[in-house]
Design a protein around this motif. Sequence first.
Motif, mmCIF file in Angstrom:
data_model
loop_
_atom_site.group_PDB
_atom_site.id
_atom_site.type_symbol
_atom_site.label_atom_id
_atom_site.label_comp_id
_atom_site.label_asym_id
_atom_site.label_seq_id
_atom_site.Cartn_x
_atom_site.Cartn_y
_atom_site.Cartn_z
ATOM 1 N N LEU A 72 0.839 -1.183 0.000
ATOM 2 C CA LEU A 72 0.000 0.000 0.000
ATOM 3 C C LEU A 72 0.881 1.243 0.000
ATOM 4 N N GLU A 73 0.492 2.235 -0.771
ATOM 5 C CA GLU A 73 1.224 3.507 -0.823
ATOM 6 C C GLU A 73 0.616 4.487 0.177
ATOM 7 N N MET A 74 1.392 5.475 0.573
ATOM 8 C CA MET A 74 0.902 6.525 1.465
ATOM 9 C C MET A 74 -0.271 7.238 0.798
ATOM 10 N N GLY A 75 -1.288 7.554 1.572
ATOM 11 C CA GLY A 75 -2.434 8.285 1.067
ATOM 12 C C GLY A 75 -3.441 7.444 0.294
ATOM 13 N N GLU A 76 -3.262 6.135 0.268
ATOM 14 C CA GLU A 76 -4.153 5.237 -0.465
ATOM 15 C C GLU A 76 -5.069 4.484 0.482
ATOM 16 N N THR A 77 -6.272 4.193 0.026
ATOM 17 C CA THR A 77 -7.117 3.250 0.755
ATOM 18 C C THR A 77 -6.702 1.846 0.332
ATOM 19 N N THR A 78 -7.071 0.850 1.109
ATOM 20 C CA THR A 78 -6.702 -0.523 0.758
ATOM 21 C C THR A 78 -7.342 -0.951 -0.556
ATOM 22 N N SER A 79 -8.580 -0.539 -0.807
ATOM 23 C CA SER A 79 -9.226 -0.936 -2.069
ATOM 24 C C SER A 79 -8.605 -0.201 -3.256
ATOM 25 N N ALA A 80 -8.273 1.071 -3.100
ATOM 26 C CA ALA A 80 -7.624 1.810 -4.192
ATOM 27 C C ALA A 80 -6.243 1.219 -4.479
ATOM 28 N N GLY A 81 -5.520 0.841 -3.447
ATOM 29 C CA GLY A 81 -4.216 0.203 -3.635
ATOM 30 C C GLY A 81 -4.346 -1.128 -4.350
ATOM 31 N N ALA A 82 -5.383 -1.889 -4.004
ATOM 32 C CA ALA A 82 -5.607 -3.186 -4.650
ATOM 33 C C ALA A 82 -5.898 -3.007 -6.138
ATOM 34 N N MET A 83 -6.705 -2.010 -6.476
ATOM 35 C CA MET A 83 -7.013 -1.752 -7.891
ATOM 36 C C MET A 83 -5.765 -1.263 -8.621
ATOM 37 N N ARG A 84 -4.958 -0.415 -7.982
ATOM 38 C CA ARG A 84 -3.718 0.073 -8.603
ATOM 39 C C ARG A 84 -2.769 -1.085 -8.863
ATOM 40 N N PRO A 106 2.782 -11.862 11.512
ATOM 41 C CA PRO A 106 3.636 -11.128 12.446
ATOM 42 C C PRO A 106 5.120 -11.448 12.311
ATOM 43 N N HIS A 107 5.468 -12.628 11.809
ATOM 44 C CA HIS A 107 6.883 -13.004 11.681
ATOM 45 C C HIS A 107 7.621 -12.171 10.641
ATOM 46 N N ILE A 108 6.884 -11.539 9.702
ATOM 47 C CA ILE A 108 7.519 -10.647 8.733
ATOM 48 C C ILE A 108 6.892 -9.250 8.794
ATOM 49 N N SER A 109 6.084 -9.016 9.820
ATOM 50 C CA SER A 109 5.457 -7.702 10.054
ATOM 51 C C SER A 109 4.678 -7.207 8.845
ATOM 52 N N GLN A 110 3.816 -8.072 8.311
ATOM 53 C CA GLN A 110 2.971 -7.700 7.180
ATOM 54 C C GLN A 110 1.522 -8.087 7.456
ATOM 55 N N ILE A 111 0.612 -7.306 6.869
ATOM 56 C CA ILE A 111 -0.812 -7.583 6.915
ATOM 57 C C ILE A 111 -1.315 -7.535 5.479
ATOM 58 N N TYR A 112 -2.008 -8.587 5.053
ATOM 59 C CA TYR A 112 -2.516 -8.694 3.678
ATOM 60 C C TYR A 112 -4.023 -8.506 3.652
ATOM 61 N N PHE A 113 -4.489 -7.734 2.669
ATOM 62 C CA PHE A 113 -5.909 -7.556 2.406
ATOM 63 C C PHE A 113 -6.172 -7.953 0.960
ATOM 64 N N PHE A 114 -7.060 -8.926 0.748
ATOM 65 C CA PHE A 114 -7.467 -9.296 -0.608
ATOM 66 C C PHE A 114 -8.951 -9.001 -0.790
ATOM 67 N N PHE A 115 -9.264 -8.396 -1.925
ATOM 68 C CA PHE A 115 -10.627 -8.045 -2.276
ATOM 69 C C PHE A 115 -11.102 -8.912 -3.426
ATOM 70 N N ARG A 116 -12.332 -9.431 -3.308
ATOM 71 C CA ARG A 116 -12.938 -10.094 -4.462
ATOM 72 C C ARG A 116 -13.195 -9.011 -5.497
ATOM 73 N N ALA A 117 -12.974 -9.335 -6.768
ATOM 74 C CA ALA A 117 -13.130 -8.322 -7.813
ATOM 75 C C ALA A 117 -13.602 -8.966 -9.106
ATOM 76 N N ARG A 118 -14.329 -8.178 -9.884
ATOM 77 C CA ARG A 118 -14.775 -8.602 -11.207
ATOM 78 C C ARG A 118 -13.838 -7.983 -12.229
ATOM 79 N N LEU A 119 -13.271 -8.825 -13.070
ATOM 80 C CA LEU A 119 -12.368 -8.358 -14.128
ATOM 81 C C LEU A 119 -13.174 -7.612 -15.174
ATOM 82 N N LEU A 120 -12.721 -6.411 -15.516
ATOM 83 C CA LEU A 120 -13.410 -5.576 -16.506
ATOM 84 C C LEU A 120 -12.562 -5.518 -17.765
ATOM 85 N N GLY A 121 -12.859 -6.350 -18.718
ATOM 86 C CA GLY A 121 -12.154 -6.298 -19.987
ATOM 87 C C GLY A 121 -10.876 -7.099 -20.024
#
Length: 186
Positions: A72-84, A106-121
Amino acid sequence: MNYCSACGGSVRLRVPPGDNRERFVCDACDMVHYINPKIVTGTLPVANGAVLLCRRAIEPRKGRWTLPAGFLEMGETTSAGAMRETLEEANAKVEINGLYTVFNLPHISQIYFFFRARLLGSFAAGEETLEARLFEQEQVPWDELAFPVITQTLRHYFEDRTTGHFPVRMEDIVISRPAQSGVRAP
């Protein structure tokens, strides 16, 4: 960390006043430097029941298959980051259908968020991708998946697809690391 980003003074690990754990604190200006987990966000893009996977062109796990995801980049929402990330890795636009899986590592200090998405094109391999391809369930290269979070997300998806109910799932993936000389184990 060796130096303060605010004043350039030297820092050392100590428990700052009002805190309960060691942090890097500047000896000169007393600025507390927090080091927090990194957030990874991505999508589970689907088209006609097939999932879009990307073969990684970079380390770690170069050549392995993954869902399109990244930090995730600074200033991004998790869903906007996922789409990017989906656009960067698979040149694909998606419509987010909701949060699906959350993994704490926690062993690598990361948190993952996955969103279900419909492929457009259309889609195509991006700069960090060797190949992007749609897979039906029986075609998924299970032994060539890059990370446990990818395997778990896909397993949940194919299981949930049979009922049409896609609850948000949260899991901890805990792998203990052996302590190294001079390094504290997490």
